[in-house]
Design a protein around this motif. Structure first.
Motif, PDB file in Angstrom:
ATOM      1  N   ASN A 117       0.639  -1.225   0.005  1.00  0.00           N
ATOM      2  CA  ASN A 117      -0.123  -0.041   0.051  1.00  0.00           C
ATOM      3  C   ASN A 117       0.850   1.460  -0.098  1.00  0.00           C
ATOM      4  O   ASN A 117       0.386   2.328  -0.069  1.00  0.00           O
ATOM      5  CB  ASN A 117      -0.855  -0.058   1.378  1.00  0.00           C
ATOM      6  N   ALA A 118       2.135   1.019   0.172  1.00  0.00           N
ATOM      7  CA  ALA A 118       3.176   2.457  -0.051  1.00  0.00           C
ATOM      8  C   ALA A 118       3.824   2.417  -1.252  1.00  0.00           C
ATOM      9  O   ALA A 118       4.137   3.690  -1.640  1.00  0.00           O
ATOM     10  CB  ALA A 118       4.174   2.008   1.286  1.00  0.00           C
ATOM     11  N   ALA A 119       4.008   1.331  -1.974  1.00  0.00           N
ATOM     12  CA  ALA A 119       4.643   1.441  -3.161  1.00  0.00           C
ATOM     13  C   ALA A 119       4.139   0.651  -4.302  1.00  0.00           C
ATOM     14  O   ALA A 119       4.169  -0.773  -4.687  1.00  0.00           O
ATOM     15  CB  ALA A 119       6.160   0.895  -2.995  1.00  0.00           C
ATOM     16  N   PRO A 120       3.326   1.283  -4.990  1.00  0.00           N
ATOM     17  CA  PRO A 120       2.627   0.616  -6.421  1.00  0.00           C
ATOM     18  C   PRO A 120       3.564  -0.256  -7.020  1.00  0.00           C
ATOM     19  O   PRO A 120       4.673   0.375  -7.467  1.00  0.00           O
ATOM     20  CB  PRO A 120       2.106   1.655  -7.131  1.00  0.00           C
ATOM     21  N   GLY A 121       3.382  -1.526  -7.298  1.00  0.00           N
ATOM     22  CA  GLY A 121       4.299  -2.240  -8.057  1.00  0.00           C
ATOM     23  C   GLY A 121       5.275  -3.168  -7.459  1.00  0.00           C
ATOM     24  O   GLY A 121       6.156  -3.758  -7.944  1.00  0.00           O
ATOM     25  N   ALA A 122       5.457  -2.805  -6.012  1.00  0.00           N
ATOM     26  CA  ALA A 122       6.438  -3.533  -5.208  1.00  0.00           C
ATOM     27  C   ALA A 122       6.084  -5.172  -5.422  1.00  0.00           C
ATOM     28  O   ALA A 122       4.939  -5.420  -5.260  1.00  0.00           O
ATOM     29  CB  ALA A 122       6.088  -3.182  -3.796  1.00  0.00           C
ATOM     30  N   PRO A 123       6.956  -5.677  -5.753  1.00  0.00           N
ATOM     31  CA  PRO A 123       7.185  -7.258  -6.064  1.00  0.00           C
ATOM     32  C   PRO A 123       6.506  -8.301  -4.916  1.00  0.00           C
ATOM     33  O   PRO A 123       6.105  -9.239  -5.108  1.00  0.00           O
ATOM     34  CB  PRO A 123       8.320  -7.445  -6.843  1.00  0.00           C
ATOM     35  N   PRO A 125       6.037  -8.780  -0.272  1.00  0.00           N
ATOM     36  CA  PRO A 125       5.951  -8.076   1.166  1.00  0.00           C
ATOM     37  C   PRO A 125       7.110  -7.826   1.642  1.00  0.00           C
ATOM     38  O   PRO A 125       8.073  -8.821   1.614  1.00  0.00           O
ATOM     39  CB  PRO A 125       4.968  -9.072   1.813  1.00  0.00           C
ATOM     40  N   THR A 126       7.233  -7.056   2.270  1.00  0.00           N
ATOM     41  CA  THR A 126       8.620  -6.798   3.099  1.00  0.00           C
ATOM     42  C   THR A 126       8.135  -6.024   4.580  1.00  0.00           C
ATOM     43  O   THR A 126       7.115  -5.317   4.418  1.00  0.00           O
ATOM     44  CB  THR A 126       9.676  -5.763   2.482  1.00  0.00           C
ATOM     45  N   PRO A 127       8.983  -5.907   5.346  1.00  0.00           N
ATOM     46  CA  PRO A 127       8.540  -5.361   6.708  1.00  0.00           C
ATOM     47  C   PRO A 127       8.172  -3.948   6.654  1.00  0.00           C
ATOM     48  O   PRO A 127       7.429  -3.623   7.566  1.00  0.00           O
ATOM     49  CB  PRO A 127       9.916  -5.587   7.402  1.00  0.00           C
ATOM     50  N   ASP A 128       8.481  -3.205   5.495  1.00  0.00           N
ATOM     51  CA  ASP A 128       8.322  -1.834   5.379  1.00  0.00           C
ATOM     52  C   ASP A 128       7.394  -1.202   4.386  1.00  0.00           C
ATOM     53  O   ASP A 128       7.440  -0.155   4.210  1.00  0.00           O
ATOM     54  CB  ASP A 128       9.533  -0.892   5.311  1.00  0.00           C
ATOM     55  N   ASN A 129       6.752  -2.364   3.723  1.00  0.00           N
ATOM     56  CA  ASN A 129       6.038  -1.936   2.605  1.00  0.00           C
ATOM     57  C   ASN A 129       4.569  -1.907   2.695  1.00  0.00           C
ATOM     58  O   ASN A 129       3.681  -1.649   1.674  1.00  0.00           O
ATOM     59  CB  ASN A 129       6.508  -2.431   1.272  1.00  0.00           C
ATOM     60  N   HIS A 130       4.063  -2.055   3.927  1.00  0.00           N
ATOM     61  CA  HIS A 130       2.517  -2.037   4.120  1.00  0.00           C
ATOM     62  C   HIS A 130       1.561  -3.027   3.465  1.00  0.00           C
ATOM     63  O   HIS A 130       0.901  -2.436   2.772  1.00  0.00           O
ATOM     64  CB  HIS A 130       2.079  -0.619   4.229  1.00  0.00           C
ATOM     65  N   TRP A 131       2.035  -4.210   3.195  1.00  0.00           N
ATOM     66  CA  TRP A 131       1.469  -5.062   2.705  1.00  0.00           C
ATOM     67  C   TRP A 131      -0.136  -5.351   3.003  1.00  0.00           C
ATOM     68  O   TRP A 131      -0.268  -5.509   4.302  1.00  0.00           O
ATOM     69  CB  TRP A 131       1.988  -6.699   2.566  1.00  0.00           C
ATOM     70  N   VAL A 132      -1.150  -5.273   2.009  1.00  0.00           N
ATOM     71  CA  VAL A 132      -2.335  -5.320   2.614  1.00  0.00           C
ATOM     72  C   VAL A 132      -2.985  -6.446   1.295  1.00  0.00           C
ATOM     73  O   VAL A 132      -2.967  -6.306   0.131  1.00  0.00           O
ATOM     74  CB  VAL A 132      -3.189  -4.019   2.276  1.00  0.00           C
ATOM     75  N   PRO A 162     -14.054  -0.255   3.629  1.00  0.00           N
ATOM     76  CA  PRO A 162     -13.444   0.895   2.337  1.00  0.00           C
ATOM     77  C   PRO A 162     -12.460   1.590   2.809  1.00  0.00           C
ATOM     78  O   PRO A 162     -12.199   1.913   3.897  1.00  0.00           O
ATOM     79  CB  PRO A 162     -14.564   1.744   2.265  1.00  0.00           C
ATOM     80  N   TYR A 163     -11.224   1.535   1.678  1.00  0.00           N
ATOM     81  CA  TYR A 163     -10.157   2.546   2.070  1.00  0.00           C
ATOM     82  C   TYR A 163      -9.460   2.997   1.027  1.00  0.00           C
ATOM     83  O   TYR A 163      -9.819   2.588  -0.108  1.00  0.00           O
ATOM     84  CB  TYR A 163      -8.736   1.643   3.061  1.00  0.00           C
ATOM     85  N   VAL A 164      -8.457   4.032   1.225  1.00  0.00           N
ATOM     86  CA  VAL A 164      -7.874   4.445  -0.064  1.00  0.00           C
ATOM     87  C   VAL A 164      -6.628   3.591  -0.290  1.00  0.00           C
ATOM     88  O   VAL A 164      -5.657   3.215   0.880  1.00  0.00           O
ATOM     89  CB  VAL A 164      -7.430   6.131   0.197  1.00  0.00           C
ATOM     90  N   MET A 165      -6.173   3.047  -1.539  1.00  0.00           N
ATOM     91  CA  MET A 165      -5.211   2.162  -1.800  1.00  0.00           C
ATOM     92  C   MET A 165      -4.246   3.123  -2.388  1.00  0.00           C
ATOM     93  O   MET A 165      -4.380   4.006  -3.172  1.00  0.00           O
ATOM     94  CB  MET A 165      -5.403   1.173  -2.907  1.00  0.00           C
ATOM     95  N   TRP A 166      -2.835   3.168  -1.901  1.00  0.00           N
ATOM     96  CA  TRP A 166      -1.772   3.942  -2.671  1.00  0.00           C
ATOM     97  C   TRP A 166      -1.934   5.384  -2.238  1.00  0.00           C
ATOM     98  O   TRP A 166      -1.831   6.068  -3.343  1.00  0.00           O
ATOM     99  CB  TRP A 166      -1.408   3.596  -3.983  1.00  0.00           C
ATOM    100  N   PRO A 167      -2.167   5.759  -1.262  1.00  0.00           N
ATOM    101  CA  PRO A 167      -2.558   7.219  -0.721  1.00  0.00           C
ATOM    102  C   PRO A 167      -1.366   8.067  -1.109  1.00  0.00           C
ATOM    103  O   PRO A 167      -0.202   7.583  -1.174  1.00  0.00           O
ATOM    104  CB  PRO A 167      -2.676   7.231   0.723  1.00  0.00           C
ATOM    105  N   ASP A 168      -1.753   9.209  -1.630  1.00  0.00           N
ATOM    106  CA  ASP A 168      -0.528  10.162  -1.798  1.00  0.00           C
ATOM    107  C   ASP A 168       0.170   9.851  -3.091  1.00  0.00           C
ATOM    108  O   ASP A 168       1.423  10.555  -3.030  1.00  0.00           O
ATOM    109  CB  ASP A 168       0.282  10.841  -0.636  1.00  0.00           C
ATOM    110  N   THR A 169      -0.387   8.974  -3.759  1.00  0.00           N
ATOM    111  CA  THR A 169       0.639   8.763  -4.928  1.00  0.00           C
ATOM    112  C   THR A 169      -0.200   9.004  -6.408  1.00  0.00           C
ATOM    113  O   THR A 169      -1.434   9.339  -6.170  1.00  0.00           O
ATOM    114  CB  THR A 169       1.162   7.051  -5.205  1.00  0.00           C
ATOM    115  N   PRO A 170       0.089   8.997  -7.574  1.00  0.00           N
ATOM    116  CA  PRO A 170      -0.542   9.454  -8.837  1.00  0.00           C
ATOM    117  C   PRO A 170      -1.656   8.386  -8.957  1.00  0.00           C
ATOM    118  O   PRO A 170      -2.716   8.440  -9.763  1.00  0.00           O
ATOM    119  CB  PRO A 170       0.261   9.566 -10.070  1.00  0.00           C
ATOM    120  N   TYR A 171      -1.649   6.997  -8.330  1.00  0.00           N
ATOM    121  CA  TYR A 171      -2.671   6.145  -8.551  1.00  0.00           C
ATOM    122  C   TYR A 171      -3.228   5.622  -7.389  1.00  0.00           C
ATOM    123  O   TYR A 171      -4.192   4.581  -7.294  1.00  0.00           O
ATOM    124  CB  TYR A 171      -1.662   4.700  -8.878  1.00  0.00           C
ATOM    125  N   GLU A 172      -3.316   6.724  -6.529  1.00  0.00           N
ATOM    126  CA  GLU A 172      -4.543   6.521  -5.400  1.00  0.00           C
ATOM    127  C   GLU A 172      -5.855   5.961  -6.040  1.00  0.00           C
ATOM    128  O   GLU A 172      -6.271   6.664  -7.083  1.00  0.00           O
ATOM    129  CB  GLU A 172      -4.547   8.033  -4.700  1.00  0.00           C
TER     130      GLU A 172
END
Length: 179
Positions: A117-123, A125-132, A162-172
């Motif tokens: 949810n932090a980095a569109p296209g992250a391949p 899950p990692t401890p810091d990329n907020h996998w959902v 309901p929630y916002v995916m990829w907040p504050d990115t162009p792909y929100e």
């Protein structure tokens, strides 16, 4: 950012998964691919949809539909169906281009495999990329989705609401779980 052996393992796992999914899709008959792709949307939408398969950087039409919807299986094996504005949004996401200034709608009634949810296209899950990981859901796509108030904009949302995916990115975009 993941570094060292964790990064190498994450990259290797991602490559292995993508290769396995691609190999599975290549083994599927067109009829099986079409059937799986159509699980993404309600029957009333899916039965009239065009079904396409990604083949490298191009798309192959497996079934020409009679409505404005396109169903396909994403590279991670997840089926989705979307309208024309949604296809333009997906193309922008995959090519890292600016998303169109149109509202799109997408069905993913078979759920998803999860994403950062932090980095569109992250391949992976990692401890810091907020996998959902979200179960069956629909999405409202496009730049205008940013102007819809009242949805949680956290990196660690409750995917049953309901929630916002990829907040504050162009792909929100808005994620709306359904049962």
């Amino acid at each position: 950012m993941t570094t060292g052996w964790r990064g190498i393992l994450a990259a290797a796992a991602t490559i292995a998964l993508a290769t396995a999914v691609h190999a599975e899709q290549q083994k599927m008959s067109d009829a099986d691919y079409i059937a799986k792709a159509m699980t993404a949307a309600p029957e009333a939408v899916a039965k009239g949809a065009t079904v396409s398969a990604m083949e490298g950087a191009s798309m192959r039409v497996l079934h020409k539909g009679s409505n404005e919807w396109t169903c396909m299986i994403m590279p991670d094996g997840v089926p989705m169906c979307t309208d024309a504005a949604g296809m333009a949004w997906v193309h922008a996401l995959m090519t890292k281009a600016a998303p169109p200034d149109k509202i799109g709608f997408m069905y993913m009634l078979a759920g998803d495999n999860g994403t950062s949810n932090a980095a569109p296209g992250a391949p992976a899950p990692t401890p810091d990329n907020h996998w959902v990981k979200t179960g069956p859901h629909v999405m409202i796509l496009g730049v205008s989705a940013k102007s819809m108030p009242g949805y949680p904009r956290t990196l660690d949302p409750d995917p049953t609401k309901p929630y916002v995916m990829w907040p504050d990115t162009p792909y929100e975009h808005l994620m709306l779980p359904v049962k």
